[in-house]
Design a protein around this motif. Sequence first.
Motif, PDB file in Angstrom:
ATOM      1  N   THR A   5       0.838  -1.198   0.000  1.00 35.08           N
ATOM      2  CA  THR A   5       0.000   0.000   0.000  1.00 35.08           C
ATOM      3  C   THR A   5       0.872   1.248   0.000  1.00 35.08           C
ATOM      4  OG1 THR A   5      -1.677  -1.194   1.252  1.00 35.08           O
ATOM      5  CG2 THR A   5      -1.865   1.189   1.207  1.00 35.08           C
ATOM      6  N   ASP A   6       1.921   1.228   0.811  1.00 41.50           N
ATOM      7  CA  ASP A   6       2.851   2.359   0.873  1.00 41.50           C
ATOM      8  C   ASP A   6       3.476   2.611  -0.494  1.00 41.50           C
ATOM      9  OD1 ASP A   6       4.594   4.332   1.757  1.00 41.50           O
ATOM     10  OD2 ASP A   6       6.044   2.901   2.549  1.00 41.50           O
ATOM     11  N   ARG A   7       3.889   1.555  -1.168  1.00 37.94           N
ATOM     12  CA  ARG A   7       4.518   1.712  -2.475  1.00 37.94           C
ATOM     13  C   ARG A   7       3.533   2.271  -3.497  1.00 37.94           C
ATOM     14  NH1 ARG A   7       6.836  -3.426  -5.263  1.00 37.94           N
ATOM     15  NH2 ARG A   7       4.804  -3.487  -6.216  1.00 37.94           N
ATOM     16  N   TRP A   8       2.311   1.777  -3.506  1.00 36.71           N
ATOM     17  CA  TRP A   8       1.331   2.258  -4.488  1.00 36.71           C
ATOM     18  C   TRP A   8       0.894   3.695  -4.200  1.00 36.71           C
ATOM     19  CZ3 TRP A   8       1.072   0.451  -9.047  1.00 36.71           C
ATOM     20  CH2 TRP A   8       1.379  -0.881  -9.285  1.00 36.71           C
ATOM     21  N   GLY A  43      -0.643   8.478   8.360  1.00 37.23           N
ATOM     22  CA  GLY A  43      -1.036   7.147   7.906  1.00 37.23           C
ATOM     23  C   GLY A  43       0.039   6.086   8.072  1.00 37.23           C
ATOM     24  N   GLY A  44       1.280   6.504   8.355  1.00 38.75           N
ATOM     25  CA  GLY A  44       2.351   5.548   8.576  1.00 38.75           C
ATOM     26  C   GLY A  44       2.977   5.015   7.300  1.00 38.75           C
ATOM     27  N   TRP A  45       2.876   5.733   6.198  1.00 44.42           N
ATOM     28  CA  TRP A  45       3.445   5.298   4.925  1.00 44.42           C
ATOM     29  C   TRP A  45       4.792   5.985   4.743  1.00 44.42           C
ATOM     30  CZ3 TRP A  45      -1.856   6.952   2.984  1.00 44.42           C
ATOM     31  CH2 TRP A  45      -2.773   5.926   3.170  1.00 44.42           C
ATOM     32  N   ALA A  46       5.867   5.261   5.002  1.00 48.41           N
ATOM     33  CA  ALA A  46       7.206   5.850   4.997  1.00 48.41           C
ATOM     34  C   ALA A  46       7.660   6.254   3.598  1.00 48.41           C
ATOM     35  CB  ALA A  46       8.209   4.868   5.605  1.00 48.41           C
ATOM     36  N   ARG A  49       5.613   9.106   2.271  1.00 46.47           N
ATOM     37  CA  ARG A  49       5.975  10.326   2.998  1.00 46.47           C
ATOM     38  C   ARG A  49       7.260  10.931   2.446  1.00 46.47           C
ATOM     39  NH1 ARG A  49       7.291   8.451   8.185  1.00 46.47           N
ATOM     40  NH2 ARG A  49       9.431   8.432   7.483  1.00 46.47           N
ATOM     41  N   GLU A  50       8.273  10.101   2.218  1.00 42.19           N
ATOM     42  CA  GLU A  50       9.538  10.600   1.690  1.00 42.19           C
ATOM     43  C   GLU A  50       9.388  11.097   0.253  1.00 42.19           C
ATOM     44  OE1 GLU A  50      12.448  11.119   3.283  1.00 42.19           O
ATOM     45  OE2 GLU A  50      11.322  10.576   5.068  1.00 42.19           O
ATOM     46  N   THR A  51       8.540  10.446  -0.525  1.00 41.72           N
ATOM     47  CA  THR A  51       8.286  10.917  -1.894  1.00 41.72           C
ATOM     48  C   THR A  51       7.618  12.285  -1.870  1.00 41.72           C
ATOM     49  OG1 THR A  51       8.080   8.636  -2.690  1.00 41.72           O
ATOM     50  CG2 THR A  51       7.127  10.361  -4.061  1.00 41.72           C
ATOM     51  N   ALA A  52       6.627  12.462  -1.014  1.00 38.10           N
ATOM     52  CA  ALA A  52       5.954  13.762  -0.902  1.00 38.10           C
ATOM     53  C   ALA A  52       6.918  14.835  -0.407  1.00 38.10           C
ATOM     54  CB  ALA A  52       4.747  13.648   0.034  1.00 38.10           C
ATOM     55  N   PRO A 142      24.187   9.022  -0.743  1.00 37.88           N
ATOM     56  CA  PRO A 142      24.498   8.096  -1.828  1.00 37.88           C
ATOM     57  C   PRO A 142      23.662   6.824  -1.797  1.00 37.88           C
ATOM     58  CG  PRO A 142      26.334   8.221  -0.278  1.00 37.88           C
ATOM     59  CD  PRO A 142      25.314   9.228   0.146  1.00 37.88           C
ATOM     60  N   GLN A 143      23.044   6.496  -0.683  1.00 37.40           N
ATOM     61  CA  GLN A 143      22.219   5.300  -0.597  1.00 37.40           C
ATOM     62  C   GLN A 143      20.755   5.591  -0.908  1.00 37.40           C
ATOM     63  OE1 GLN A 143      24.587   5.750   1.942  1.00 37.40           O
ATOM     64  NE2 GLN A 143      25.917   4.144   1.195  1.00 37.40           N
ATOM     65  N   ASP A 144      20.465   6.575  -1.771  1.00 36.67           N
ATOM     66  CA  ASP A 144      19.081   6.891  -2.112  1.00 36.67           C
ATOM     67  C   ASP A 144      18.415   5.808  -2.940  1.00 36.67           C
ATOM     68  OD1 ASP A 144      18.954   9.221  -0.777  1.00 36.67           O
ATOM     69  OD2 ASP A 144      19.350  10.508  -2.505  1.00 36.67           O
ATOM     70  N   SER A 145      19.183   4.859  -3.450  1.00 37.43           N
ATOM     71  CA  SER A 145      18.590   3.828  -4.285  1.00 37.43           C
ATOM     72  C   SER A 145      17.869   2.777  -3.460  1.00 37.43           C
ATOM     73  CB  SER A 145      19.673   3.172  -5.133  1.00 37.43           C
ATOM     74  OG  SER A 145      20.639   2.572  -4.299  1.00 37.43           O
ATOM     75  N   GLY A 146      18.038   2.768  -2.167  1.00 41.04           N
ATOM     76  CA  GLY A 146      17.372   1.798  -1.310  1.00 41.04           C
ATOM     77  C   GLY A 146      15.959   2.224  -0.971  1.00 41.04           C
ATOM     78  N   ALA A 147      15.290   1.384  -0.198  1.00 39.02           N
ATOM     79  CA  ALA A 147      13.922   1.694   0.226  1.00 39.02           C
ATOM     80  C   ALA A 147      13.930   2.826   1.228  1.00 39.02           C
ATOM     81  CB  ALA A 147      13.277   0.442   0.835  1.00 39.02           C
ATOM     82  N   ALA A 148      12.772   3.426   1.424  1.00 39.79           N
ATOM     83  CA  ALA A 148      12.643   4.562   2.344  1.00 39.79           C
ATOM     84  C   ALA A 148      12.902   4.093   3.766  1.00 39.79           C
ATOM     85  CB  ALA A 148      11.257   5.175   2.234  1.00 39.79           C
TER      86      ALA A 148
END
Length: 149
Positions: A5-8, A43-46, A49-52, A142-148
């Motif tokens: 859900t967080d990813r979508w 909502g607890g969507w990490a 949240r970081e994308t926004a 530099p580790q921005d390619s990982g998950a939030a």
Amino acid sequence: MQQDTDRWVAVATPVVLLALSVLLKTWATWFLPAALYFLYRRGGWAQARETALRLADLHLSLLVLAIPLGLLLGALGIVANDAGISRLPIVAVSGLLISALGIYVLVSYLFFSVKAYRGQLHSAKLNMGIIETLRGKRASCPQDSGAAS
């Protein structure tokens, strides 16, 4: 289930912001990413949240870049008017800059959605990281390619 859900939600965030900015066409569109950030935090969507947050940073960074460019083009217009020179080249450059920024935003939104679909965060090149710095996070990692986180 929460992670899917967080990813979508993170994938849909740039699409929703783009649709609302086209529909509203007001200054409120500058504040929508920040409002979504606080909504996603509740909502607890990490990842969403970081994308926004990064979208809000991108909006603020582009505003910080656009104000001096507008002042410079306005000053050039005044000088051209005083010298009796045609203002057509200045208007053309202004239109090209506006178009270039618009295309940059659209491409950045596309990258935000694609990277969010892959479970990664996107860092736009013109993003200055103003809000991230103010909240105490490192602006460029530099580790921005990982998950939030």
